[in-house]
Design an enzyme around this catalytic site. Structure first.
Site, PDB file in Angstrom:
ATOM      1  N   PHE A 114       0.827  -1.206   0.000  1.00 11.23           N
ATOM      2  CA  PHE A 114       0.000   0.000   0.000  1.00 11.23           C
ATOM      3  C   PHE A 114       0.862   1.257   0.000  1.00 11.23           C
ATOM      4  O   PHE A 114       1.816   1.364   0.778  1.00 11.23           O
ATOM      5  CB  PHE A 114      -0.896   0.047   1.242  1.00 11.23           C
ATOM      6  CG  PHE A 114      -2.062  -0.887   1.205  1.00 11.23           C
ATOM      7  CD1 PHE A 114      -3.256  -0.499   0.609  1.00 11.23           C
ATOM      8  CD2 PHE A 114      -1.980  -2.150   1.770  1.00 11.23           C
ATOM      9  CE1 PHE A 114      -4.348  -1.354   0.581  1.00 11.23           C
ATOM     10  CE2 PHE A 114      -3.066  -3.015   1.746  1.00 11.23           C
ATOM     11  CZ  PHE A 114      -4.252  -2.620   1.149  1.00 11.23           C
ATOM     12  N   ASP A 115       0.495   2.206  -0.846  1.00 14.03           N
ATOM     13  CA  ASP A 115       0.995   3.561  -0.708  1.00 14.03           C
ATOM     14  C   ASP A 115       0.363   4.132   0.566  1.00 14.03           C
ATOM     15  O   ASP A 115      -0.628   3.601   1.070  1.00 14.03           O
ATOM     16  CB  ASP A 115       0.586   4.373  -1.943  1.00 14.03           C
ATOM     17  CG  ASP A 115       1.004   5.817  -1.858  1.00 14.03           C
ATOM     18  OD1 ASP A 115       2.175   6.066  -1.519  1.00 14.03           O
ATOM     19  OD2 ASP A 115       0.166   6.690  -2.122  1.00 14.03           O
ATOM     20  N   LEU A 116       0.925   5.220   1.088  1.00 17.30           N
ATOM     21  CA  LEU A 116       0.366   5.825   2.304  1.00 17.30           C
ATOM     22  C   LEU A 116      -0.498   7.037   1.979  1.00 17.30           C
ATOM     23  O   LEU A 116      -1.728   6.993   2.092  1.00 17.30           O
ATOM     24  CB  LEU A 116       1.494   6.225   3.259  1.00 17.30           C
ATOM     25  CG  LEU A 116       1.040   6.876   4.573  1.00 17.30           C
ATOM     26  CD1 LEU A 116       0.249   5.898   5.429  1.00 17.30           C
ATOM     27  CD2 LEU A 116       2.243   7.423   5.352  1.00 17.30           C
ATOM     28  N   ASP A 117       0.126   8.144   1.543  1.00 18.61           N
ATOM     29  CA  ASP A 117      -0.605   9.389   1.285  1.00 18.61           C
ATOM     30  C   ASP A 117      -1.566   9.223   0.117  1.00 18.61           C
ATOM     31  O   ASP A 117      -1.165   8.861  -0.990  1.00 18.61           O
ATOM     32  CB  ASP A 117       0.377  10.525   0.957  1.00 18.61           C
ATOM     33  CG  ASP A 117       1.307  10.847   2.114  1.00 18.61           C
ATOM     34  OD1 ASP A 117       0.872  10.726   3.266  1.00 18.61           O
ATOM     35  OD2 ASP A 117       2.466  11.223   1.857  1.00 18.61           O
TER      36      ASP A 117
END
Length: 224
Positions: A7-10
């Protein structure tokens, strides 16, 4: 069949735009290049910060505002972190349904990791603050000195830590920007893009992810 999800965060797990844009605004102000319109600064959400400050030196429409040299971009990152480390990092919140999504994916025995261009130090702070750390097998970001900011480099490090760098067909990325889709593709991974983050419909369509979904619930449906 996928075994692990990165997963990407932002813009994917957390809605971090307020903190990021206000910190960019703070940095530009300290450089004597004030920008009052936070909407213009949303392009800083997701890509590596140093790269984005420098990129604007090449965009005619922003030349009068930024035009940052490598030296000025480095100063901008330092100023950004002055505000981000104490305030901006917490101007942030998980998107609706994210914790339930992670709980269900763990229940289904997926390996979960975060692969972010944000410094790993901050990524871990954010996940701890929102009580999300427990759901991840690995948390990977860039280094504070500016190393490993390229998305493909972050993904490669994540695969290495998971022990899946020779099993890429078992791994998929989830992100909200073309950087996520293109970075995953370069690393040999599929990518699902979320439309609720900070990527535009046009950039996501052009980057051609495996699928575009509109909510945490739709991510879960994809892996059902």
């Amino acid at each position: 069949m996928y075994k692990a999800i990165l997963f990407d965060l932002d813009g994917t797990l957390t809605e971090s735009g307020e903190g990021i844009t206000k910190c960019v605004q703070y940095a530009l102000e300290k450089l004597g290049r004030p920008e009052s319109d936070l909407e213009k600064l949303k392009v800083f959400i997701g890509p590596p910060l140093m790269e984005q400050f420098m990129k604007y030196a090449d965009l005619d429409s922003f030349q009068e505002f930024y035009g940052l040299s490598k030296e000025d971009a480095g100063k901008a990152v330092e100023y950004y972190r002055e505000r981000y480390s104490t305030t901006g990092i917490f101007e942030n919140c998980p998107y609706p349904g994210v914790e339930k999504l992670l709980q269900e994916l763990r229940r289904k025995k997926y390996l979960l990791a975060v692969a972010s261009s944000k410094p790993e130090y901050y990524v871990k702070q954010i996940l701890d603050y929102f009580n999300l750390t427990e759901y991840f097998d690995e948390i990977v970001g860039s280094e504070m000195n500016g190393a490993r900011t390229n998305k493909t480099e972050v993904i490669e490090e994540t695969l290495k830590r998971l022990g899946l760098d020779h099993h890429r067909e078992q791994v998929i990325m989830v992100g909200d920007k073309e950087h996520d889709v293109l970075g995953a593709r370069k690393a040999g991974l599929d990518c699902v893009a979320v439309s609720y983050g900070y990527g535009t419909e046009e950039e996501l369509a052009a980057s051609q992810p495996l699928q575009i979904v509109a909510s945490a619930e739709e991510i879960l449906d994809f892996f059902a």
